[in-house]
Design a protein around this motif. Structure first.
Motif, short mmCIF file in Angstrom:
data_model
loop_
_atom_site.label_atom_id
_atom_site.label_comp_id
_atom_site.label_asym_id
_atom_site.label_seq_id
_atom_site.Cartn_x
_atom_site.Cartn_y
_atom_site.Cartn_z
N ALA A 86 0.83 -1.21 0.00
CA ALA A 86 0.00 0.00 0.00
C ALA A 86 0.87 1.26 0.00
CB ALA A 86 -0.93 -0.01 1.21
N ALA A 87 1.93 1.25 0.82
CA ALA A 87 2.84 2.39 0.86
C ALA A 87 3.53 2.60 -0.48
CB ALA A 87 3.88 2.20 1.96
N ALA A 88 3.88 1.50 -1.15
CA ALA A 88 4.52 1.62 -2.47
C ALA A 88 3.58 2.25 -3.48
CB ALA A 88 4.96 0.23 -2.94
N LEU A 89 2.29 1.91 -3.41
CA LEU A 89 1.32 2.53 -4.31
C LEU A 89 1.19 4.03 -4.04
CD1 LEU A 89 -1.73 0.09 -4.69
CD2 LEU A 89 -0.09 0.81 -6.43
N ILE A 90 1.21 4.40 -2.75
CA ILE A 90 1.14 5.82 -2.41
C ILE A 90 2.37 6.55 -2.93
CG2 ILE A 90 1.06 7.48 -0.50
CD1 ILE A 90 -0.50 5.40 1.11
N PHE A 91 3.54 5.95 -2.74
CA PHE A 91 4.77 6.55 -3.27
C PHE A 91 4.67 6.73 -4.78
CE2 PHE A 91 6.53 6.21 0.79
CZ PHE A 91 7.83 6.68 0.82
N TRP A 92 4.17 5.71 -5.47
CA TRP A 92 4.04 5.79 -6.92
C TRP A 92 3.10 6.92 -7.32
CZ3 TRP A 92 0.27 2.71 -10.31
CH2 TRP A 92 0.53 2.96 -11.65
N GLY A 93 2.07 7.13 -6.50
CA GLY A 93 1.11 8.19 -6.80
C GLY A 93 1.75 9.57 -6.86
N PHE A 94 2.82 9.77 -6.11
CA PHE A 94 3.48 11.07 -6.13
C PHE A 94 4.19 11.34 -7.46
CE2 PHE A 94 3.99 10.20 -1.36
CZ PHE A 94 2.79 10.82 -1.08
N TYR A 95 4.40 10.31 -8.24
CA TYR A 95 5.13 10.46 -9.49
C TYR A 95 4.22 10.52 -10.71
CZ TYR A 95 9.33 9.39 -6.82
OH TYR A 95 10.36 9.43 -5.90
N ILE A 96 2.92 10.44 -10.51
CA ILE A 96 1.99 10.50 -11.64
C ILE A 96 1.14 11.76 -11.51
CG2 ILE A 96 1.95 7.99 -11.88
CD1 ILE A 96 -0.70 7.93 -10.46
N PRO A 97 0.48 12.21 -12.59
CA PRO A 97 -0.33 13.43 -12.52
C PRO A 97 -1.42 13.35 -11.45
CG PRO A 97 0.00 12.75 -14.80
CD PRO A 97 0.55 11.65 -13.95
N THR A 98 -1.76 14.52 -10.91
CA THR A 98 -2.71 14.58 -9.79
C THR A 98 -4.03 13.93 -10.14
OG1 THR A 98 -1.68 16.66 -9.15
CG2 THR A 98 -3.77 16.14 -8.13
N ARG A 99 -4.53 14.18 -11.34
CA ARG A 99 -5.86 13.67 -11.70
C ARG A 99 -5.91 12.14 -11.73
NH1 ARG A 99 -3.42 15.68 -16.21
NH2 ARG A 99 -3.12 14.23 -17.97
N ARG A 100 -4.74 11.51 -11.84
CA ARG A 100 -4.70 10.05 -11.87
C ARG A 100 -4.36 9.44 -10.51
NH1 ARG A 100 -0.48 9.01 -16.50
NH2 ARG A 100 -0.63 6.90 -15.63
N ARG A 101 -3.89 10.27 -9.59
CA ARG A 101 -3.49 9.73 -8.29
C ARG A 101 -4.66 9.13 -7.54
NH1 ARG A 101 -0.05 14.92 -6.19
NH2 ARG A 101 1.56 14.85 -7.81
N TYR A 102 -5.80 9.80 -7.59
CA TYR A 102 -6.92 9.38 -6.75
C TYR A 102 -7.51 8.05 -7.20
CZ TYR A 102 -6.53 14.02 -4.79
OH TYR A 102 -6.05 15.14 -4.16
N ALA A 103 -7.13 7.58 -8.40
CA ALA A 103 -7.54 6.24 -8.81
C ALA A 103 -6.85 5.17 -7.98
CB ALA A 103 -7.25 6.03 -10.29
N LEU A 104 -5.77 5.55 -7.30
CA LEU A 104 -5.03 4.60 -6.47
C LEU A 104 -5.61 4.47 -5.07
CD1 LEU A 104 -1.36 5.63 -7.39
CD2 LEU A 104 -2.68 3.72 -8.30
N VAL A 105 -6.53 5.36 -4.69
CA VAL A 105 -7.05 5.35 -3.32
C VAL A 105 -7.74 4.02 -3.00
CG1 VAL A 105 -8.71 6.39 -1.74
CG2 VAL A 105 -7.26 7.85 -3.17
N LEU A 106 -8.61 3.56 -3.88
CA LEU A 106 -9.32 2.30 -3.61
C LEU A 106 -8.38 1.10 -3.53
CD1 LEU A 106 -12.62 2.68 -5.70
CD2 LEU A 106 -12.28 2.95 -3.24
N PRO A 107 -7.42 0.93 -4.44
CA PRO A 107 -6.46 -0.17 -4.26
C PRO A 107 -5.67 -0.07 -2.95
CG PRO A 107 -6.35 0.64 -6.51
CD PRO A 107 -7.23 1.59 -5.76
N VAL A 108 -5.28 1.16 -2.59
CA VAL A 108 -4.55 1.33 -1.32
C VAL A 108 -5.43 0.93 -0.15
CG1 VAL A 108 -3.56 3.05 0.25
CG2 VAL A 108 -2.97 3.09 -2.17
N TRP A 109 -6.67 1.39 -0.15
CA TRP A 109 -7.60 1.04 0.93
C TRP A 109 -7.83 -0.47 0.98
CZ3 TRP A 109 -11.93 5.36 0.63
CH2 TRP A 109 -11.42 6.53 1.22
#
Length: 392
Positions: free
Chosen positions: A19-42
Motif C-alpha cells: 500500500a505504501a509503495a502505491l502511495i509513493f508511486w502516486g506522487f510520481y503520476i499526474p494529480t488527476r490520476r493519483r486518486y484512482a489509487l485510493v481504492l487499491p490502497v484502501w
C-alpha cells in the motif's frame, strides 16, 4: 518455523508495504490520476488489518500497527493533494538517477501534518554529529525512563490486583457517583479506579513515546532522512492538562490530525453553510472523537479485544465533558481586571492561578476516575471470565 508460517507472520507488514509503495508511486503520476489509487490502497490496508493478530510475536505490535493502518487509511487521499506537481526522476550528466525518494517519504510520513521542508537540506545545513548524539542520547534516556516506570507500575499492578476479585470489575462496580449516594464505596474501590485510570493513560502514552523515540532514531540518526527538529515531542507538557479541552488539545498526541482535516472539509461543505463557527467547531471535535473511538474499536476487534462499544462511548464521554467545561466557563463570570479584591484578601494573583490550576487537575483526574473504568472494567471482566472458563 516453516517458510510458509514465517510468511504468514509478516503478511500484514507486506500488505502495508505494498500500500505504501502505491502511495509513493502516486506522487510520481499526474494529480488527476493519483486518486484512482485510493481504492487499491484502501483494499490493501483492509487486507492488512485482517491479519494484525498475526503480529503477536512482538508484544504490543499488533495494536500499534493496527492504528498505523487506520492513520494511513485516513491520510492517503489527503497526501495525494499536498503537492500538485508530480515528482520527477532527475538524470544527472553522469547517468545517475535521483528518484527524489526523500521528498516522497516526507509527503508520506507526516501523520501530524507538521510543517516541514520537503526537499532535503544541503549538507552544510544538516545536524552535526554532536547534535545527533544528543538527539539519540535524549531519546534513549526517555526510553529507559519509560521502561523503568512501566516496570514499576506493573509491579504495583500485581500488588493491587492480587487483592481484587472478579466482582471488583463487574458491571455493578462501573458507576461511582450513584454508589457514593446509595452504596458504600471503600478505599479499595477508589484505589483500583485511580490506578486503572492512571495506568490506562500512561500505557497509551508510553507505548507511543517509545515507538516515536525509536522511529526518530531510525529516520533522523541512522537513515539520515530527517533532521532532529523534524521529530518534536509527541505529547505536550502534562502540566497543561488542567482542563479536558487542554488535555486533548495541548497534551495528548495529534496523530489523528487527518481526521480533523476530513471534519473541516465536511463543515466547509454546503451541508454546514448555515452553521455558525461555534457549531462547526463542535462538529469537528465530535467527528475527531468519533473517528478515534471507531479506530480503537476496529483495531480492538481484530486483536481480540472485548466491549468494543465502550471505546466509542469513552471518546463521546470526553466530548461531552469538554462541552460541559465550555458551558460552565461561560456561566461563571470572570474575575474583575482590578487586583484590589485580591490585595484586600491577601491572596496574590499567582496564588489564585495556582489554585485555579489545582482545581482543574482535580476536575480532570476525577473525570477520568469516573469515565475510564467504564471503558476498562468490562474488558478486564470479560478477560477474567474467559480465563476462569479455560481453567474449568
Amino acid at each position: 518455523m516453516s517458510s510458509l508460517t514465517a510468511l504468514r507472520a509478516v503478511e500484514p507488514l507486506l500488505l502495508y508495504a505494498s500500500a505504501a509503495a502505491l502511495i509513493f508511486w502516486g506522487f510520481y503520476i499526474p494529480t488527476r490520476r493519483r486518486y484512482a489509487l485510493v481504492l487499491p490502497v484502501w483494499a490493501l490496508l483492509g487486507l492488512s488489518i485482517q491479519g494484525i493478530d498475526l503480529l503477536d510475536w512482538v508484544p504490543g505490535l499488533s495494536y500499534q500497527f493496527g492504528m498505523l493502518l487506520v492513520l494511513t487509511f485516513l491520510g492517503c487521499p489527503l497526501v495525494f493533494g499536498v503537492r500538485e506537481d508530480s515528482l520527477r526522476v532527475e538524470v544527472a550528466a553522469d547517468g545517475s538517477r535521483n528518484w527524489n525518494l526523500t521528498t516522497a517519504y516526507k509527503l508520506f510520513n507526516n501523520p501530524r501534518w507538521l510543517p516541514t521542508k520537503l526537499e532535503r537540506p544541503p549538507k552544510s545545513a544538516r545536524a552535526t554529529n554532536s547534535a545527533l548524539s544528543r538527539f539519540v542520547a535524549y531519546r534513549l534516556l526517555k526510553i529507559a525512563v519509560l521502561v523503568g516506570l512501566k516496570t514499576g507500575l506493573n509491579m504495583v499492578m500485581v500488588l493491587i490486583f492480587a487483592k481484587c476479585t472478579l466482582y471488583d470489575f463487574s458491571p455493578a462496580r462501573e458507576p461511582i457517583i450513584r454508589r457514593l449516594f446509595y452504596e458504600s464505596v471503600t478505599f479499595h474501590d477508589l484505589v483500583v479506579r485511580a490506578f486503572v485510570s492512571t495506568i490506562w493513560i500512561f500505557d497509551s502514552m508510553s507505548q507511543l513515546e517509545i515507538g516515536h523515540a525509536l522511529m526518530g532514531i531510525l529516520f533522523a540518526a541512522i537513515a539520515r532522512l530527517d533532521e532532529p527538529h523534524e521529530w518534536p515531542p509527541l505529547f505536550g507538557n502534562p502540566l497543561e492538562a488542567y482542563s479536558l479541552k487542554r488535555f486533548w488539545g495541548k497534551v495528548w498526541h495529534r496523530l489523528f490530525a487527518s481526521a480533523g482535516m476530513w471534519a473541516r472539509a465536511l463543515t466547509d461543505s454546503v451541508l454546514f453553510s448555515w452553521a455558525p463557527p461555534m457549531v462547526k467547531k463542535a462538529v469537528v471535535a465530535f467527528f475527531i472523537f468519533t473517528v478515534s473511538g471507531l479506530a480503537h474499536a476496529i483495531v480492538g476487534w481484530k486483536t481480540g479485544d472485548s466491549a468494543l462499544d465502550r471505546d466509542i462511548f469513552f471518546f463521546w464521554g470526553n466530548f461531552l465533558g469538554i462541552c460541559v467545561e465550555m458551558v460552565v466557563s461561560r456561566c461563571i463570570p470572570s474575575l474583575p481586571p482590578s487586583y484590589m479584591i485580591l490585595q484586600r484578601t491577601g491572596i496574590s494573583v499567582a496564588t489564585v492561578e495556582v489554585l485555579r490550576r489545582l482545581l482543574g487537575f482535580l476536575w480532570v483526574s476525577s473525570f477520568f476516575m469516573w469515565l475510564t473504568p467504564r471503558l476498562v472494567y468490562p474488558k478486564i471482566y470479560q478477560l477474567l471470565v474467559s480465563m476462569i472458563g479455560q481453567k474449568f
